[in-house]
Design a protein around this motif. Structure first.
Motif, short mmCIF file in Angstrom:
data_model
loop_
_atom_site.label_atom_id
_atom_site.label_comp_id
_atom_site.label_asym_id
_atom_site.label_seq_id
_atom_site.Cartn_x
_atom_site.Cartn_y
_atom_site.Cartn_z
N UNK A 236 0.75 -1.27 0.01
CA UNK A 236 0.04 -0.04 0.01
C UNK A 236 0.91 1.25 0.01
N UNK A 237 1.98 1.18 0.69
CA UNK A 237 2.89 2.36 0.57
C UNK A 237 3.84 2.47 -0.39
N UNK A 238 4.25 1.48 -0.91
CA UNK A 238 5.53 1.59 -1.93
C UNK A 238 5.05 0.89 -3.41
N UNK B 64 0.40 -2.92 -7.10
CA UNK B 64 0.52 -4.64 -7.11
C UNK B 64 -1.36 -4.87 -6.76
N UNK B 65 -1.88 -4.12 -6.35
CA UNK B 65 -3.19 -4.10 -5.98
C UNK B 65 -4.27 -4.21 -7.14
N UNK C 245 -1.73 -10.12 -5.39
CA UNK C 245 -0.86 -8.87 -5.11
C UNK C 245 0.48 -9.11 -4.47
N UNK C 246 0.44 -10.35 -3.77
CA UNK C 246 1.81 -10.78 -3.19
C UNK C 246 2.70 -11.32 -4.13
N UNK C 247 2.31 -12.07 -5.05
CA UNK C 247 3.22 -12.34 -6.08
C UNK C 247 3.61 -11.06 -6.96
N UNK D 150 7.36 -10.06 -7.66
CA UNK D 150 8.03 -9.60 -8.85
C UNK D 150 8.89 -8.12 -9.20
N UNK D 151 7.79 -7.31 -8.29
CA UNK D 151 8.08 -5.83 -8.56
C UNK D 151 9.49 -5.90 -7.77
#
Length: 493
Positions: A212-214, A218-219, A228-230, A234-235
């Motif tokens: 959410x911050x950075x 991903x959301x 989102x966690x995958x 990746x990011x």
């Protein structure tokens, strides 16, 4: 229980502070106050970073500012804390670690965390003393700002203060505190800590905070069926790949690429035994403690991938599928070489890619390695040679003139379509004249140990703008003296 001090004792730096990392709750940290040092003094200051933070630079010259950034006076609006994390050190699981000598003051309203390194014991100091010494603090201070000047993602350093208080390492040394700045100091090891202890709720809370911050994209991604966690993994992998490509292109060795020293934002973090290459040796080991060569210069890209695999294992409870987690790491294998080649093409003054570029890059690196040619001087001389159409200063670096001439012919043919002025401008803006060589740092340290801080200030000024000529300072851009090869940098600090 809050560790806020009495209002009458607070120093108001004029900064606004936000909850930031502390909003995660006490499972992630311990609140505590820094421990004072006697009779502190200024060692170095980055007034440029002060301006970026919105901090009046006069604080970096005042007694109150000196006390605040040494940890002797609490700062209004801050809630100091030390965070807990775990990690793999030299490839071995080390269990619980944490901020053993770093205390996070808080996050500014501008989104920058401010941390004191060397501010005393924390619950995570283990058998150590929670202090940092002057020599390593100067190296971290100057190199943080040097990397920023090179355009490489990094934590920053606002200032370093010293004290005559004694700290024992291999020998007795004096203490110092570095004020470090970054959008976040979260590491791979933070995730490993909660995963290893099967604390999935905290693991999820940490991942959600970071996303959410950075990494808000991903959301909403369609990657991995919206996982989102995958997408986070990746990011992070791609940022790490980009960082490693920049390290390799500039000739930077980190020295201790443990998972607890890997930034979740892809920043260069934790400047311990680092080095910019002098003679180009792909197998160079800059850390005297690294007897097996795990973190040798040419091993850094593979070690980074290994560390990302550890992060993937930590995130697996959230990702939910091992194959998806492995797939999220896959782009590292293309982002790193593609970014590295792009950086090297820029160093060669080339505007776009063409067949044969990889062979051209590998060819010059092989030539440099054969004779351990000084890496920074070669690239700067090549830049100047293109600008002035005089290759002789570059040829003078090689014993194998025929080998270099053959490469130069191939390079000149490749560059023929690009105007020399355009290529030279590109090269002079990517091949620095100045880097923080070990001997330059050592000279500044030895002077500082005698309370002469002019060398620190000069280094900072040159390295903040390393691509400029800085007339009158060519001695800082020359070949290292013979004694430079005897400098040993280890994990002690």
């Amino acid at each position: 229980m809050s560790m806020l001090a009495d209002e009458a004792d607070l120093v108001d730096l004029g900064l606004r502070w936000a909850p930031g990392f502390s909003a995660l709750g006490p499972a992630f940290y311990t609140e505590l106050q820094p421990r004072p040092l006697p009779d502190p003094y200024w060692v170095g200051r980055s007034e440029g970073l002060a301006r970026e933070l919105g901090l009046d630079a006069s604080w970096l010259h005042s007694d109150e500012g000196l006390a605040a950034f040494t940890g002797n006076l609490p700062i209004a609006g801050t809630r100091p804390l030390a965070s807990v994390y775990s990690g793999h050190q030299f490839g071995v699981w080390a269990g619980q670690l944490g901020d053993g000598r770093a205390i996070l003051l808080g996050e500014t309203a501008g989104g920058q965390e401010v941390q004191l390194k060397g501010a005393g014991l924390t619950p995570y100091s283990r058998m150590a003393d929670g202090r940092a010494v002057l020599r390593s603090s100067i190296r971290e201070f100057v190199c943080s700002e040097a990397m920023h000047g090179l355009g490489i993602p990094t934590t920053r350093a606002l200032c370093v203060t010293g004290s005559d208080a004694r700290v024992r390492r291999e020998e007795l040394e004096t203490a110092a505190v570095v004020t470090r700045v970054a959008p976040s100091f979260v590491r791979f090891g933070h995730f490993e800590h909660f995963a290893a202890n099967q604390r999935d709720d905290e693991l999820r809370a940490l991942a959600d905070y970071v996303i959410d911050r950075y990494y808000p994209a991903c959301r909403t991604t369609s990657r991995f069926n919206g996982n989102a966690y995958a997408a986070l993994l990746e990011a992070v992998s791609e940022r790490t790949a980009t960082l490693l490509a920049q390290w390799q292109a500039i000739g930077f060795c980190h020295g201790v690429m443990n998972t607890d020293n890997m930034s979740i934002l892809g920043l260069t973090i934790d400047y311990g035994p680092f080095q910019f290459l002098d003679g180009f040796d792909p197998r160079h080991i800059c850390n005297h403690s690294d007897t097996a060569g795990r973190y040798a210069f040419n091993q850094q890209p593979n070690v980074a991938y290994w560390n990302l695999f550890c992060l993937a294992q930590a995130l697996l409870p959230l990702i939910g599928d091992q194959e998806v987690a492995v797939a999220a790491l896959e782009s590292y294998k293309t982002v790193f070489p593609d970014t590295f080649e792009a950086r090297m093409r820029t160093k060669l003054g080339l505007a776009d890619a063409a067949d044969g570029d990889r062979a051209l890059i590998e060819g010059v690196l092989k030539l440099l390695a054969q004779e351990k040619v000084d890496y920074t001087i070669f690239w700067r001389r090549l830049s100047n040679a293109v600008a002035g159409d005089n290759p002789e200063p570059v040829r003078d670096l090689f014993i194998d003139r025929a080998g270099f001439d053959a490469w130069l012919q191939a390079y000149s043919e490749r560059r023929a379509a690009t105007p020399a002025a355009e290529a030279a401008g590109r090269m002079l803006g990517s091949n620095p004249k100045f880097v923080l060589r070990n001997h330059l740092g050592q000279q500044a340290i030895e002077a500082a140990q005698e309370k002469n801080f002019e060398g620190v200030a000069t280094l900072l000024r040159l390295l903040e703008t390393p691509f400029e000529e800085h007339a009158g300072h060519d001695d800082y851009a020359g070949f290292p003296p013979d004694w430079a090869s005897t400098i040993e940098i280890s994990c002690s600090s």
